[in-house]
Design an enzyme around this catalytic site. Structure first.
Site, PDB file in Angstrom:
ATOM      1  N   HIS A  26       0.838  -1.200   0.000  1.00 23.22           N
ATOM      2  CA  HIS A  26       0.000   0.000   0.000  1.00 23.22           C
ATOM      3  C   HIS A  26       0.875   1.253   0.000  1.00 23.22           C
ATOM      4  CE1 HIS A  26      -3.056   2.756   2.182  1.00 23.22           C
ATOM      5  NE2 HIS A  26      -3.133   2.908   0.867  1.00 23.22           N
ATOM      6  N   GLU A  81       2.960   0.389   3.292  1.00 29.82           N
ATOM      7  CA  GLU A  81       2.487  -0.648   4.208  1.00 29.82           C
ATOM      8  C   GLU A  81       2.603  -1.992   3.496  1.00 29.82           C
ATOM      9  OE1 GLU A  81      -0.936   1.329   7.008  1.00 29.82           O
ATOM     10  OE2 GLU A  81      -1.533   0.812   4.974  1.00 29.82           O
ATOM     11  N   ASN A 100      -5.038   3.928   7.308  1.00 31.75           N
ATOM     12  CA  ASN A 100      -6.442   4.236   7.032  1.00 31.75           C
ATOM     13  C   ASN A 100      -7.377   3.849   8.169  1.00 31.75           C
ATOM     14  OD1 ASN A 100      -6.107   5.548   4.615  1.00 31.75           O
ATOM     15  ND2 ASN A 100      -6.228   3.686   3.403  1.00 31.75           N
TER      16      ASN A 100
END
Length: 283
Positions: A140, A152, A190
């Site tokens: 990510h 990530e 997130n």
């Protein structure tokens, strides 16, 4: 495994950013999308980004030309069969990604690692759509990819140590700072960031302050470089909503319920910078 060629699925903001990051560091990149027009926009975005670096004397003109020459484009996923690492950066939609992963499993080299740039979807579930679940991982990246250091690295239940090592090596090779994350809705950033943005939308809807005042409050009071509503516009309201839905469905906790105003704005097509209108208006 030595990584020489990178495959990218999706030429949008994240896909072209990832392609640029690898091409600048000398990797051959194959970038695919469903339409030639999308690929042309992606290459134009890379060209513009690199030109800005040239004008700032952070990249030589010859390096820009060399990076662009390393990127080839196609609307056919078969073009990725030579890639050592394939990174999917398509729209944040589970059924779409499951279909892409099944197809990538068919066309990609048996040695290839298949990664997803998903910001919230289960890597374990994506891996199960393939016959090589041990070779699937989440990578990510963050927007704008050429600037943001964090990646990530999300291990699904099936992800092998060897696959993690390949993804970590690739991230470090392009100057990124990877962190190891266990598979969970929203992952790390997130899981914290999107609920904060969602709460800012609630704050706006309840009339506590204007969009400008809400963003100023977070910039001046919490030292954020950008306000949460402007950040939502940058990310895309549709992406924010998709992540909130994943969190809400994954945890079954009402604290992750998407703000009704966010839902309505997405329904209206006010998706932020990419449509010229979100919580603010653009050019």
């Amino acid at each position: 495994m030595t990584i020489k060629e990178i495959g990218i699925v999706g030429a949008g903001t994240m896909g072209n950013g990832i392609a640029q990051a690898f091409a600048v560091k000398g990797y051959a990149v194959s970038m695919t999308d469903v339409a030639d027009a999308a690929l042309e926009r992606g290459v134009a975005a890379i060209d513009g980004s690199l030109e800005r670096l040239v004008k700032k004397d952070r990249l030589a003109a010859a390096e820009k030309s060399a990076a662009l020459a390393r990127i080839r484009t196609s609307t056919d996923l078969e073009s990725l069969k030579g890639a050592d690492l394939v990174i999917e950066a398509a729209t944040e939609n589970l059924s779409l990604k499951l279909g892409i992963f099944a197809e990538l499993d068919r066309v990609a080299s048996k040695r290839a690692v298949i990664a997803s740039n998903t910001s919230s979807i289960s890597i374990t579930r994506l891996a199960a759509a393939t016959k090589r679940p041990d070779k699937v991982i989440g990578m990510h990246f963050f927007n704008p990819v050429p600037v943001m250091q964090l990646v990530e690295l999300i291990r699904g239940l099936q992800t092998s140590d060897a696959t993690y090592a390949v993804a970590e090596e690739a991230a470090r090779a392009i100057g990124k700072a990877p962190i190891k994350v266990r598979n969970s809705p929203g992952f790390v950033v997130n899981r914290m960031l999107c609920p904060m943005i969602n709460e800012a939308v609630y704050t706006l809807a309840e009339g506590l302050a204007t969009a400008e005042e809400i963003d100023s409050a977070m910039k001046l009071g919490a030292n954020h470089p950008i306000g949460p509503l402007a950040l939502c516009d940058l990310i895309g309201l549709d992406v924010e909503l998709a992540v909130m839905n994943v969190l809400f469905e994954g945890f079954k906790d009402p604290k992750y319920r998407p703000a009704p105003l966010l839902v309505e704005m997405v329904e209206a097509g006010y998706l932020g910078r990419k449509t010229g209108r979100g919580f603010f208006t653009y050019g």
